[in-house]
Enzyme design. Structure first.
Site, PDB file in Angstrom:
ATOM      1  N   GLY A  87       0.825  -1.206   0.000  1.00  0.00           N
ATOM      2  CA  GLY A  87       0.000   0.000   0.000  1.00  0.00           C
ATOM      3  C   GLY A  87       0.859   1.255   0.000  1.00  0.00           C
ATOM      4  CG  ASN A 168      -4.467   4.456   9.360  1.00  0.00           C
ATOM      5  OD1 ASN A 168      -4.801   5.496   8.802  1.00  0.00           O
ATOM      6  ND2 ASN A 168      -3.337   4.352  10.029  1.00  0.00           N
ATOM      7  CD  GLN A 196      -6.714   0.012   7.831  1.00  0.00           C
ATOM      8  OE1 GLN A 196      -7.539  -0.834   8.175  1.00  0.00           O
ATOM      9  NE2 GLN A 196      -5.428  -0.116   8.115  1.00  0.00           N
ATOM     10  CB  SER A 216      -2.238  -2.805   1.399  1.00  0.00           C
ATOM     11  OG  SER A 216      -1.296  -3.661   2.002  1.00  0.00           O
ATOM     12  CB  THR A 254      10.377  -9.700 -12.410  1.00  0.00           C
ATOM     13  OG1 THR A 254      11.474  -9.430 -13.280  1.00  0.00           O
ATOM     14  CG2 THR A 254       9.722 -11.020 -12.782  1.00  0.00           C
ATOM     15  CB  CYS A 342       2.620   2.199   9.836  1.00  0.00           C
ATOM     16  SG  CYS A 342       1.572   0.973   9.128  1.00  0.00           S
TER      17      CYS A 342
HETATM   18  N1  PLP Z   1      -2.507   3.378   4.055  1.00  0.00           N
HETATM   19  C1  PLP Z   1      -3.231   3.029   5.125  1.00  0.00           C
HETATM   20  C2  PLP Z   1      -4.503   3.746   5.419  1.00  0.00           C
HETATM   21  C3  PLP Z   1      -2.809   1.991   5.955  1.00  0.00           C
HETATM   22  O1  PLP Z   1      -3.531   1.651   7.022  1.00  0.00           O
HETATM   23  C4  PLP Z   1      -1.591   1.323   5.649  1.00  0.00           C
HETATM   24  C5  PLP Z   1      -1.072   0.249   6.542  1.00  0.00           C
HETATM   25  O2  PLP Z   1      -1.475   0.119   7.663  1.00  0.00           O
HETATM   26  C6  PLP Z   1      -0.880   1.719   4.514  1.00  0.00           C
HETATM   27  C7  PLP Z   1      -1.363   2.751   3.742  1.00  0.00           C
HETATM   28  C8  PLP Z   1       0.398   1.047   4.123  1.00  0.00           C
HETATM   29  O3  PLP Z   1       0.167  -0.222   3.572  1.00  0.00           O
HETATM   30  P1  PLP Z   1       1.356  -1.306   3.533  1.00  0.00           P
HETATM   31  O4  PLP Z   1       1.491  -1.839   4.915  1.00  0.00           O
HETATM   32  O5  PLP Z   1       0.881  -2.341   2.567  1.00  0.00           O
HETATM   33  O6  PLP Z   1       2.559  -0.606   3.044  1.00  0.00           O
END
Ligand code: PLP
Length: 400
Positions: A87, A168, A196, A216, A254, A342
């Site tokens: 994502g 999120n 999300q 994602s 790839t 994150c």
């Molecule tokens: N965007 C949102 C709203 C998310 O909650 C997240 C991950 O928690 C991401 C982007 C990032 O996705 P990824 O973990 O696949 O990099």
């Protein structure tokens, strides 16, 4: 869910014989059916989809079929789907790709202060190093963006609007179609981070009126490390990962065939019974919210009361640190989070809660519980009972 005294009596007895996973917004387990679909592409059909010989045709066909499956769910053409590594990469490609492709036209981006850091930090970097101006449209106390405020922020220099579909941390669902309508009238590309929302909300890009949409896989029971960026035909996009001509020259590298097969299978499975499952989750989520608000003194819900993700229940508890609640939940064999997994490197209170106007001391006592396909009512009641005992105990010990 019982309340008051009955609850306190019950909580003394509350036990559960297994680990309770309530952090599906952070990631989900891979569905065994998804694993089965992926396996042949590791050891049997391992050809490079770009190779011309017949042995590679199985991989090429799997890639084409996966692209078609995803496109069917998004209501778009297969050629508008770009597979990425996550994502974050999808968000990065959308933001840098669209703005840099139009750098002669203008250098103004519109977004919100509650975006995931994959969007937020990318905007900051574009501002700091490449001279872009970023307007952060405010959200209200429940995390909602006002589409008219987005309209008012548009200038002749605006080349991208990026607003997340669902938050999120607090789960608030934004009025994407209304914002899309405004963006379209002004001819400005509109991106939504739907990471999300994937697997639970409507992803039809025409109903949503979006030009770019990020997904994602690991949020809907596919593996970590695979994502999608939908890009409407005609949208200006400068590739940011250059190399071979894969993904119609828009994303070199790839293709990760087994993971792409996994993502497409998982998305298809999620939308097969989406209405029934989302109804089930909404009921469980409401049970959890009512249980916590009714039994945990001082608990406050964050985010919108009903315009929220079916699986998200998020709270603040005055006078406590969210981290200490997490430790106690962990001891009780419950996995949860204070907000975004994150953002756990973030110092201080969450940027999302602060943007909602929640004062920083209160924002420090945040807890996000996110339910999933295997969550049961018994687990929900167990978590409520653990919180009902833990929160007052922690408060009594807290220096806050
Ligand atoms: N965007 C949102 C709203 C998310 O909650 C997240 C991950 O928690 C991401 C982007 C990032 O996705 P990824 O973990 O696949 O990099």
């Amino acid at each position: 869910m019982p309340s008051g005294r009955a609850m306190r009596e019950q909580e003394m007895m509350a036990t559960i014989d297994h680990f309770v996973y309530m952090d599906h917004a952070a990631t989900t387990p891979v569905d065994p059916r998804v694993v089965d679909a992926m396996l042949p592409y590791f050891t049997e059909q391992y050809g490079n989809p770009s190779s011309v010989y017949r042995f590679a045709s199985g991989a090429r066909q799997a890639l084409d079929e996966s692209r078609k499956k995803v496109a069917d769910i998004l209501g778009c053409r297969p050629t508008e789907i770009i597979f990425t590594s996550c994502g974050t990469e999808s968000d990065n490609l959308a933001l840098r790709g669209v703005t840099l492709a139009q750098r002669e036209r203008g250098k103004h981006i519109i977004t919100t202060p509650i975006e995931h850091s994959a969007v937020g930090v990318t905007c900051e970097q574009l501002a700091k190093y490449l001279g872009y101006r970023v307007t952060y449209v405010e959200v209200d106390r429940q995390g909602l963006v006002d589409p008219d405020a987005v309209g008012r922020a548009i200038t002749d220099e605006t080349t991208l609007i990026s607003i997340m579909y669902a938050n999120n941390e607090v789960g608030t669902i934004e009025p994407i179609a209304e914002i899309g309508q405004i963006a379209r009238e002004k001819g400005i590309p509109f991106h939504t981070d739907a990471v999300q929302a994937g697997g639970s909300l409507d992803l039809d890009v025409n109903r949503l009126q979006v030009d770019l949409l990020s997904l994602s896989g690991h949020k809907f029971y596919a593996p970590k490390g695979v994502g999608v960026l939908y890009v409407r035909q005609g949208t200006p996009l400068l590739p940011t990962q250059t190399g071979g001509g894969q993904e119609r020259h828009l994303r070199g590298g790839t293709e990760n065939v087994p993971y792409i097969v996994g993502l497409a299978t998982a998305l298809e499975l999620a939308y097969q019974d989406v209405d029934t499952e989302q109804e089930r989750l909404t009921d469980l989520r409401n049970r959890l919210i009512l249980g916590v608000l009714g039994n945990v003194p001082g608990a406050q819900l964050t985010g919108h009361p009903h315009q929220r993700l079916p699986n998200n229940a998020s709270f603040v508890f005055p006078g406590i640190e969210g981290e200490s609640i997490l430790l106690r939940l962990d001891l009780a064999r419950v996995a949860a989070s204070t907000g975004s997994a994150c953002a756990s490197g973030e110092n201080g209170p969450s940027h999302v809660l602060t943007a909602l106007g929640i004062e920083p001391t209160l924002a420090r006592g945040s807890l996000r519980l996110t339910l999933g396909r295997h969550t049961t009512a018994e687990e929900v009641d167990y978590v409520v009972s653990v919180l009902a005992t833990t929160v007052p105990e922690l408060r009594a010990m807290s220096p806050l």
